[in-house]
Design a protein around this motif. Structure first.
Motif, PDB file in Angstrom:
ATOM      1  N   ASN A 186       8.583  -0.701   1.361  1.00 21.29           N
ATOM      2  CA  ASN A 186       7.193  -1.278   0.847  1.00 21.29           C
ATOM      3  C   ASN A 186       6.465  -2.230   2.025  1.00 21.29           C
ATOM      4  N   ASN A 187       6.208  -1.702   2.892  1.00 14.56           N
ATOM      5  CA  ASN A 187       5.306  -2.276   3.828  1.00 14.56           C
ATOM      6  C   ASN A 187       6.221  -3.314   4.563  1.00 14.56           C
ATOM      7  N   ASN A 188       7.452  -3.276   4.747  1.00 10.58           N
ATOM      8  CA  ASN A 188       8.321  -4.275   5.353  1.00 10.58           C
ATOM      9  C   ASN A 188       9.280  -3.390   6.337  1.00 10.58           C
ATOM     10  N   ASN A 242       6.530   2.666   6.383  1.00  8.51           N
ATOM     11  CA  ASN A 242       5.728   1.814   5.598  1.00  8.51           C
ATOM     12  C   ASN A 242       5.024   2.576   4.461  1.00  8.51           C
ATOM     13  N   GLY A 268       4.378   1.972   1.114  1.00  7.08           N
ATOM     14  CA  GLY A 268       3.907   1.087   0.175  1.00  7.08           C
ATOM     15  C   GLY A 268       4.940   1.186  -1.233  1.00  7.08           C
TER      16      GLY A 268
END
Length: 278
Positions: A12-14, A52, A54
């Protein structure tokens, strides 16, 4: 025909944060490439892609990563690092199958199985597929299908259920096999679990030719589901990405890259010539 296979984990974008952690964790880790969409690194003899993607998907314990440690000091170090902010599913201890073993879900939601026993291979990290609930009798079928699709391939280990488990005769508790040089584990459980496979974990197959893409797309997707951008779900629920090996090179071109992305966003199965013509 190189046909490398490697796991892809959905974040989730990390993804960059996770990659930095894993590269600091594994002694032989090396960052291969990083962009806002994905980061790749190598460790334990295989490559990983961290996507990434989401919040839509997340990894589940249905796919975990066995780390075969050759020393107790190493398994202790990894255990201490992975449990920080994570969840201990099976504490580090002696078990029937191993003198030193643990199962941990790290702070990013990725599952790791640590085993102090050595593996006779340069590949020290091995993805594991866990078949639960109504799929718990599928291990034999899975390794038969995968070893038929990927060539060369070979069976490394079979472990049947003991008679007291009450499973049909010939049901496998565990299997290990090699697909074109890539080792995978498959195991099953008679316990009830509240998870299954998801696109949060997938496996990338890089293909040099359109013929390879066509063959793997058809064989792996049969009786499953075909999605967009080279993604499919096989009949067991495992997600795969069948991609051209030239794709990263095309996407890195400042002029051509955006057109290539726009072209493949419209595709289910990748078409190499269309990408070259974009």
């Amino acid at each position: 025909m190189s046909m490398p296979i490697y796991p892809c984990i959905w974040f989730n974008n990390n993804a960059q944060e996770a990659a930095a952690f894993y590269c600091s964790l594994f002694n032989d880790a090396k960052l291969l490439e990083s962009n806002p969409m994905a980061t790749r690194f190598s460790a334990g003899g295989i490559s990983f892609m961290l996507l990434n993607g989401g919040p839509k998907y997340a990894p589940t314990p249905a796919v975990s990563y066995f780390v075969y440690c050759e020393a107790e000091t190493e398994i202790n170090r990894l255990y201490d690092a992975l449990k920080e902010g994570g969840k201990i599913l099976m504490p580090l201890d002696k078990y029937d199958w191993s003198p030193r073993y643990a199962w941990i879900e790290d702070r990013f939601g990725v599952n790791w199985q640590l085993d102090v026993e050595a593996i006779n291979s340069q590949q020290k990290i091995v993805p594991n597929l866990l078949f639960v609930n109504q799929k718990n009798g599928k291990v034999h079928e899975v390794r038969e299908k995968y070893t038929a699709i990927f060539k060369p391939s070979m069976l490394l280990m079979d472990m049947p259920y003991p008679p007291e488990a009450g499973m049909p005769n010939g049901s496998l508790l565990f299997a290990q096999f090699k697909l074109n040089g890539f080792i995978m584990n498959a195991m099953s459980s008679t316990l009830q679990h509240d998870y299954d496979f998801s696109p949060g974990n997938s496996f990338v197959v890089e293909c040099d030719t359109q013929e390879e893409i066509d063959a793997f797309w058809e064989a792996l997707g049969k009786n499953g589901r075909y999605d967009m951008c080279g993604w499919l779900v096989d009949e067991f629920g495992v997600s795969w990405q069948i991609v051209p090996s030239i794709l990263p090179q095309l996407m890195s071109d400042p002029d051509k890259g955006p057109r290539v992305v726009q072209a493949f966003l419209k595709m289910q199965k990748f078409d190499i010539q269309t990408l070259l013509d974009a």
